[in-house]
Design an enzyme around this catalytic site. Structure first.
Site, PDB file in Angstrom:
ATOM      1  N   LYS A 181       0.661  -0.978   0.243  1.00 36.68           N
ATOM      2  CA  LYS A 181       0.081   0.063   0.009  1.00 36.68           C
ATOM      3  C   LYS A 181       0.735   0.927   0.200  1.00 36.68           C
ATOM      4  O   LYS A 181       2.143   1.069   0.887  1.00 36.68           O
ATOM      5  CB  LYS A 181      -1.192   0.037   1.310  1.00 36.68           C
ATOM      6  CG  LYS A 181      -2.071   1.165   1.511  1.00 36.68           C
ATOM      7  CD  LYS A 181      -2.734   0.778   2.008  1.00 36.68           C
ATOM      8  CE  LYS A 181      -3.909   2.586   1.926  1.00 36.68           C
ATOM      9  NZ  LYS A 181      -4.980   1.791   3.440  1.00 36.68           N
ATOM     10  N   GLU A 196     -18.886  -6.061  11.634  1.00 33.90           N
ATOM     11  CA  GLU A 196     -19.592  -4.936  12.231  1.00 33.90           C
ATOM     12  C   GLU A 196     -20.821  -5.881  13.145  1.00 33.90           C
ATOM     13  O   GLU A 196     -21.347  -6.084  14.350  1.00 33.90           O
ATOM     14  CB  GLU A 196     -20.453  -4.215  11.099  1.00 33.90           C
ATOM     15  CG  GLU A 196     -19.849  -3.181  10.768  1.00 33.90           C
ATOM     16  CD  GLU A 196     -19.141  -3.313   9.848  1.00 33.90           C
ATOM     17  OE1 GLU A 196     -18.623  -2.646   8.665  1.00 33.90           O
ATOM     18  OE2 GLU A 196     -19.426  -4.713   8.653  1.00 33.90           O
ATOM     19  N   ARG A 225     -25.397  -2.133   8.595  1.00 29.30           N
ATOM     20  CA  ARG A 225     -24.548  -3.999   8.668  1.00 29.30           C
ATOM     21  C   ARG A 225     -25.208  -4.916   8.753  1.00 29.30           C
ATOM     22  O   ARG A 225     -24.866  -5.642   9.201  1.00 29.30           O
ATOM     23  CB  ARG A 225     -23.186  -3.557   7.655  1.00 29.30           C
ATOM     24  CG  ARG A 225     -22.548  -2.590   6.460  1.00 29.30           C
ATOM     25  CD  ARG A 225     -21.991  -2.533   6.438  1.00 29.30           C
ATOM     26  NE  ARG A 225     -21.373  -3.595   5.257  1.00 29.30           N
ATOM     27  CZ  ARG A 225     -20.050  -4.213   4.063  1.00 29.30           C
ATOM     28  NH1 ARG A 225     -19.316  -3.557   4.728  1.00 29.30           N
ATOM     29  NH2 ARG A 225     -20.403  -4.923   3.920  1.00 29.30           N
TER      30      ARG A 225
END
Length: 599
Positions: A257, A345, A373
């Site tokens: 990244k 979640e 969610r």
């Protein structure tokens, strides 16, 4: 056919200027594609350095992006990026180069893939872990319609693939014979470093020390890798090979990244979205942070430590957002009592319920838009059993440039209808501290505390704790004609609007604090003493705080005029908070204009 790299010489002629669609890529030599990769990285760095946005994720997939569009026939072949932070290079190569500088600005392109923006964006991915389900749906649809040639590709990060939804999709994918390719972009980080047993497994795969059985092969996927995700010739060769293999496949690629910008590689958390920076050095441009009120997230992060030092039952939970929620402070100070559960979640909510039943005091910190969610878990696992979980909903209300996938404007409506659940919004940082203090002392119901993104208004916020009576609002200013009832930090806009009114003495202001339970005693007094009521919130008008006041007034047979201000029944675009408040008609200027007209 296997491609071989010839001796690379620096390409002096700019290539990116001539790339307007993936078809243009197919006319380039491999040497030119390598030159294009550098140009594409530099282009993203130079734009984001001044315009801001997400940086590291897209820099990490430049070679993969070029390889995918070179090998496959997009948009006929379906390509989904999960999560959409990775998709800047994709957008630039698919006809949006000339408008990329409008990224995340009002009226400009979205910071995430968006199906109405381009035929190359096969699916909108502002939330993570949806790509495999969506691409499998498309692949099955193609199969049912006798289309056996279209390729279906999903690029998903190692943090996203650990989510329950991704596992559900992999479980289904493995029993199909669809022409589907899942590319696992493994860089060991989402926004914060990836966590969990799957991360350890993938690390062992990279080291060559994993157990003999491959988890993806056990799920009936043809596995290949791990492959260097920055080796463009290898990527192209492997994608060409996989294109000819039938059935579900998974390609495991290793990337870095922030690749190509040293600062972004070395500090991947900060450079996920670094703000403005020097494009040549990577150094972030300094902003004077002195004499500014704190961010609400930091008030939460520092207050929970303060409370946890006094109450050894307190624990903190976040689904993959320790930096964004500022639970990172507790994770550093009390690592055994702060839990990052990854992009999960649903698990976070039910984990909190289990902890609370066994005597702990869990603060479950979830972005408002992400709690959507886990809605069933909030209802079934917490509220129906009346378990006193403390939900701290960060980024409630309009969040700005991240746009409609991240606006936390539905929480008041979707939480207010749930029995047993208390819904609170602090107007300022002191109230946030005090409701956290109140909640950890012990409540008989679960509570949702919603607060906005960004900074508050109060410099002197670390005041001694005070208990907030549940279901009680506050009178901030008396008036003679119109009462404005505010819910949450939007109350500061009310204060400013009243101060600029032609007749400020006519307007009263009440910080109601609770959307549920309502302070009906205070409302009864307001109904008697005012000729008009205005409600204002930074949430959905349908089913929100204003609706609650209207419902109560109707129940009591009150005929007084009530005018709600809030987020209308439309999808609110991306833009600055000020611009979006103007669009929704909830800025202090809109409120002032209305008050002047009616007073």
């Amino acid at each position: 056919m296997t491609l071989e790299l010839t001796n690379f010489t620096h390409i002096l002629t700019p290539l990116l200027a001539h790339i307007n669609s993936p078809e243009d890529l197919k006319n380039l030599t491999l040497d030119q594609l390598l030159g294009l990769a550098k140009e594409l990285r530099d282009f993203i760095i130079n734009i984001i350095a001044t315009k801001e946005g997400h940086l590291g994720a897209s820099l990490g997939v430049i070679e993969l992006t070029i390889a995918l569009h070179y090998v496959f026939d997009t948009p006929k072949d379906k390509l989904i990026w999960d999560v959409g932070h990775q998709a800047y290079g994709h957008k630039i190569l698919t006809g949006r180069k000339d408008i990329f500088n409008t990224n995340r600005q009002l009226g400009g392109i979205s910071g995430f893939p968006k199906i109405t923006e381009s035929p190359y964006d096969a699916f909108g991915t502002g939330h993570s872990s949806t790509s495999i389900s969506a691409i499998l749906g498309m692949a099955l649809a193609a199969q049912l319609q006798k289309d056996f040639t279209t390729q279906h590709i999903a690029v998903i990060g190692d943090a996203s693939i650990a989510s329950g939804m991704a596992f559900e999709a992999l479980n289904h994918l493995g029993e199909t014979n669809t022409n589907t390719l899942v590319i696992l972009n493994d860089n060991a980080i989402g926004i914060d470093p990836s966590v969990g047993a799957l991360k350890k497994y993938l690390t062992n795969v990279k080291k060559g020390t994993a157990k003999d059985e491959n988890i993806f092969e056990c799920l009936n996927l043809t596995y290949s890798g791990p492959l260097d995700g920055h080796n463009l010739p290898e990527l192209i060769n492997e994608l060409n090979r996989l294109k000819e293999i039938e059935g579900p496949k998974l390609l495991h690629v290793i990337t870095t990244k922030g690749k190509g910008l040293k600062s972004a590689e070395e500090d991947q958390v900060t450079y996920h979205a670094p703000g403005k920076f020097n494009a040549q050095t990577g150094e972030r441009l300094s902003h004077n942070q002195e004499n500014l009120p704190p961010k609400y997230q930091d008030v939460f992060g520092k207050t929970i430590i303060e409370l946890a030092e006094q109450n050894d039952k307190i624990v903190g939970i976040t689904p993959a957002m320790p930096t964004g929620s500022s639970l990172k402070y507790m994770m550093a100070a009390m690592p055994e009592r702060a839990f990052d559960v990854g992009i999960a979640e649903q698990h976070a909510v039910t984990l909190a319920a289990g902890m609370a039943l066994d005597g702990l005091v869990p603060f479950c910190n979830v972005y408002s838009t992400f709690l959507q969610r886990a809605y069933d878990q909030v209802i079934h696992d917490v509220a129906l059993q009346n378990i006193p979980v403390i939900f701290c909903l960060d980024r409630a209300g309009l969040v700005g440039e991240d746009g409609p996938t991240h606006h936390g404007v539905y929480d008041i409506s979707y939480l207010r209808c749930i029995p047993n659940l208390i819904v609170f919004a602090p107007m300022d940082e002191v109230a946030l501290r005090n409701i956290m203090f109140t909640a950890q002392k012990g409540l008989t119901h679960p509570i949702a505390i919603r607060y906005p993104r960004g900074r508050g208004e109060t410099m002197d916020w670390q005041q001694p704790f005070k208990t907030i009576p549940i279901g009680k609002g506050r009178e901030l200013k008396k008036g003679t004609h119109t009462a404005v009832l505010s819910f949450g930090a939007i109350g500061h806009a009310v204060t400013k609007a009243i101060a600029h009114c032609n007749n400020p003495e006519h307007v009263g202001h009440y910080d109601m604090q609770f959307a549920k339970p309502l302070d009906t005693k205070l409302l009864d007094t307001i109904f008697v003493n005012y000729k008009q009521i205005v409600t204002i919130e930074d949430g959905s008008l349908i089913g929100g705080f204003g609706s609650a006041v209207l419902e109560y007034a109707n129940k009591q047979g009150i005929s007084i005029q009530i005018k709600p201000f809030g987020v209308p029944d439309i999808i609110i675009p991306h833009g600055s908070i000020k611009e979006l408040h103007d669009i929704c008609g909830i800025s202090w200027e809109h409120l002032k204009k209305y008050l002047d007209q009616t007073n």
